[in-house]
Write a protein that holds these residues in place. Structure first.
Motif, PDB file in Angstrom:
ATOM      1  N   MET A 196      15.923  79.446  22.101  1.00  0.00           N
ATOM      2  CA  MET A 196      15.600  78.702  23.201  1.00  0.00           C
ATOM      3  C   MET A 196      16.812  78.612  24.042  1.00  0.00           C
ATOM      4  O   MET A 196      18.081  78.395  23.482  1.00  0.00           O
ATOM      5  N   GLY A 238      19.868  66.119  15.235  1.00  0.00           N
ATOM      6  CA  GLY A 238      20.773  66.004  14.239  1.00  0.00           C
ATOM      7  C   GLY A 238      20.186  66.453  12.763  1.00  0.00           C
ATOM      8  O   GLY A 238      19.166  67.014  12.605  1.00  0.00           O
ATOM      9  N   GLU A 239      21.202  65.999  11.929  1.00  0.00           N
ATOM     10  CA  GLU A 239      20.514  66.320  10.269  1.00  0.00           C
ATOM     11  C   GLU A 239      20.046  64.850   9.959  1.00  0.00           C
ATOM     12  O   GLU A 239      20.911  64.180   9.593  1.00  0.00           O
ATOM     13  N   SER A 257      15.327  74.543   8.028  1.00  0.00           N
ATOM     14  CA  SER A 257      15.947  75.419   8.961  1.00  0.00           C
ATOM     15  C   SER A 257      16.404  76.703   7.830  1.00  0.00           C
ATOM     16  O   SER A 257      17.321  76.095   7.111  1.00  0.00           O
ATOM     17  N   LEU A 303      18.588  76.174  24.736  1.00  0.00           N
ATOM     18  CA  LEU A 303      19.008  74.920  24.676  1.00  0.00           C
ATOM     19  C   LEU A 303      20.217  75.038  23.635  1.00  0.00           C
ATOM     20  O   LEU A 303      20.454  75.899  22.679  1.00  0.00           O
ATOM     21  N   VAL A 328      15.056  80.916  13.466  1.00  0.00           N
ATOM     22  CA  VAL A 328      15.247  81.142  14.706  1.00  0.00           C
ATOM     23  C   VAL A 328      15.855  82.629  14.685  1.00  0.00           C
ATOM     24  O   VAL A 328      16.596  83.222  13.930  1.00  0.00           O
ATOM     25  N   TYR A 387      23.790  78.635  17.702  1.00  0.00           N
ATOM     26  CA  TYR A 387      23.063  78.442  18.886  1.00  0.00           C
ATOM     27  C   TYR A 387      22.785  76.847  19.026  1.00  0.00           C
ATOM     28  O   TYR A 387      22.147  76.710  20.384  1.00  0.00           O
ATOM     29  N   THR A 423      13.559  63.763  12.421  1.00  0.00           N
ATOM     30  CA  THR A 423      14.440  64.713  12.658  1.00  0.00           C
ATOM     31  C   THR A 423      15.711  64.374  13.144  1.00  0.00           C
ATOM     32  O   THR A 423      16.260  63.112  12.604  1.00  0.00           O
ATOM     33  N   ASN A 449      17.927  70.728   7.443  1.00  0.00           N
ATOM     34  CA  ASN A 449      18.786  71.985   7.140  1.00  0.00           C
ATOM     35  C   ASN A 449      18.676  72.316   5.674  1.00  0.00           C
ATOM     36  O   ASN A 449      19.245  73.261   5.194  1.00  0.00           O
ATOM     37  N   MET A 478      20.688  70.525  21.582  1.00  0.00           N
ATOM     38  CA  MET A 478      19.497  70.408  20.872  1.00  0.00           C
ATOM     39  C   MET A 478      19.807  68.984  20.136  1.00  0.00           C
ATOM     40  O   MET A 478      18.873  68.026  19.964  1.00  0.00           O
TER      41      MET A 478
END
Ligand code: SAM
Length: 327
Positions: A190, A68-69, A119, A192, A160, A27, A66, A97, A322
């Motif tokens: 979302m 990206g990673e 996440s 996005l 999510v 996503y 935040t 992540n 995102m």
């Protein structure tokens, strides 16, 4: 102090340190990844610290790193160590992540990191590979346990809601908050990120997830958890963790929004879904004075819309990845 046109006090800056990621969540971005920005366009650590210092002078007290990673960027603990020393900054948090967290959690904590959001959309190894297209669930689970062990607190898990993919795991996630000091956040999908993926049929409202959690036991409201932000947070009786619901589309939380976002290439953006913002990097590299930077920061705050305008029926050309905005 920074206050926007709608009277909201701006105290929180999310700093994206890279647009790159070691996962390719369905996503969030296309399978091929995003068009990564060339390295010279990405803010250097000293530039990030300069911006953080200017923002802190004007009332920002909380920072979140935040991407990206963020953990794919080299030597992140050294950035954390510099940010925690910025006067008036009360806390520095991280969104990750979790893939590389086992390796870095201790150094990050020693550098002064307060807390972490990890996440995690599924607890099933095969589904994890399906959703992230890369990566292993095992590594993330080890990262979570390491975060708890080194004393990051709270440790939040961002999940999510993806109908047809992880909606059969809601109870399992909720159970984690009973047995471990983990704080689950169910987040609405979302519009996005990946154009191919977003579809109203994949969307699940947080009210539905909450109703499912309530079949297990009563959810008691909690209001003292650090950084609850846009989440409505609850706890099962005697649970060590909490469960929060972030209704990005169905519940309007924009009236409480206190944040700005700094993209990896130095744009200060006032809202997640909008393309508006102010370029800080180029003026900074040209040697802008603190007064000039202040003026640019105020311009970004003045642009902050009253609310986002994401909806289930957004046109595809309105999407933005995102990773480019900084999640
Ligand atoms: N890589 C870090 C991580 O995984 O937390 C930070 C960046 S990531 C873009 C931040 C968060 O945005 C993740 O929790 C991810 O699940 C969420 N996210 C990305 N695309 C999203 C979308 N379309 N809808 C809802 N959440 C999204």
């Amino acid at each position: 102090m920074l206050r926007d046109r709608f009277g909201r006090r701006i105290e929180y800056l999310r700093i994206s340190v890279t647009d790159r990621c070691n996962l390719r969540c369905l996503y969030c971005m296309p399978a091929s990844g995003c068009a990564w920005k060339p390295q010279e366009q990405i803010l250097r650590y000293e530039e990030i610290v300069t911006i953080a210092r200017e923002m802190a002078r004007r009332g920002i007290t909380k920072l979140r790193i935040t991407g990206g990673e963020p953990l794919v960027r080299r030597d992140l603990p050294s950035l954390v160590a510099q940010l925690v020393k910025v006067p008036r900054i009360e806390e520095v948090a991280l969104s990750t992540n979790g893939v590389l967290l086992e390796r870095y959690a201790e150094d990050l904590t020693a550098a002064g990191l307060s807390r972490v959001n990890i996440s995690l959309d599924t607890l099933d190894a095969a589904k994890f590979t399906q959703v992230t297209r890369l990566g292993s669930l095992e590594a993330v689970l080890r990262g979570i346990q390491t975060a708890l062990k080194v004393g990051l607190d709270p440790v939040k898990l961002n999940c999510v809601l993806l109908r047809g993919i992880n909606d059969d795991e809601i109870e399992q996630f909720a159970l984690l908050s009973m047995t471990q000091p983990l704080h689950i956040r169910f987040i609405e999908l979302m519009p996005l990120g990946s154009l191919e993926f977003f579809h109203p049929d994949r969307f699940m409202p947080v009210t539905e997830a909450k109703a499912r959690c309530e079949t297990w036991g009563e959810l008691v409201p909690v209001d003292d958890l650090a950084g609850s932000g846009p989440a409505s947070v609850f706890r099962y009786q005697n649970a060590s963790g909490t469960i929060g619901f972030i209704g990005a589309l169905t519940c309007s939380f924009c009236h409480r929004c206190n944040r700005l976002r700094l993209t990896a290439d130095g744009w200060l953006r006032p809202c997640l879904d909008s393309r508006i913002g102010v370029n800080l990097r180029d003026p900074l590299r040209r040697g802008a004075s603190p007064e000039e930077l202040e003026e640019l920061i105020r311009q970004a705050v003045a642009m902050k819309p009253e609310s986002h305008h994401m909806s289930l029926t957004m046109r595809q050309d309105e999407f933005e990845t995102m990773c480019a905005v900084g999640g």
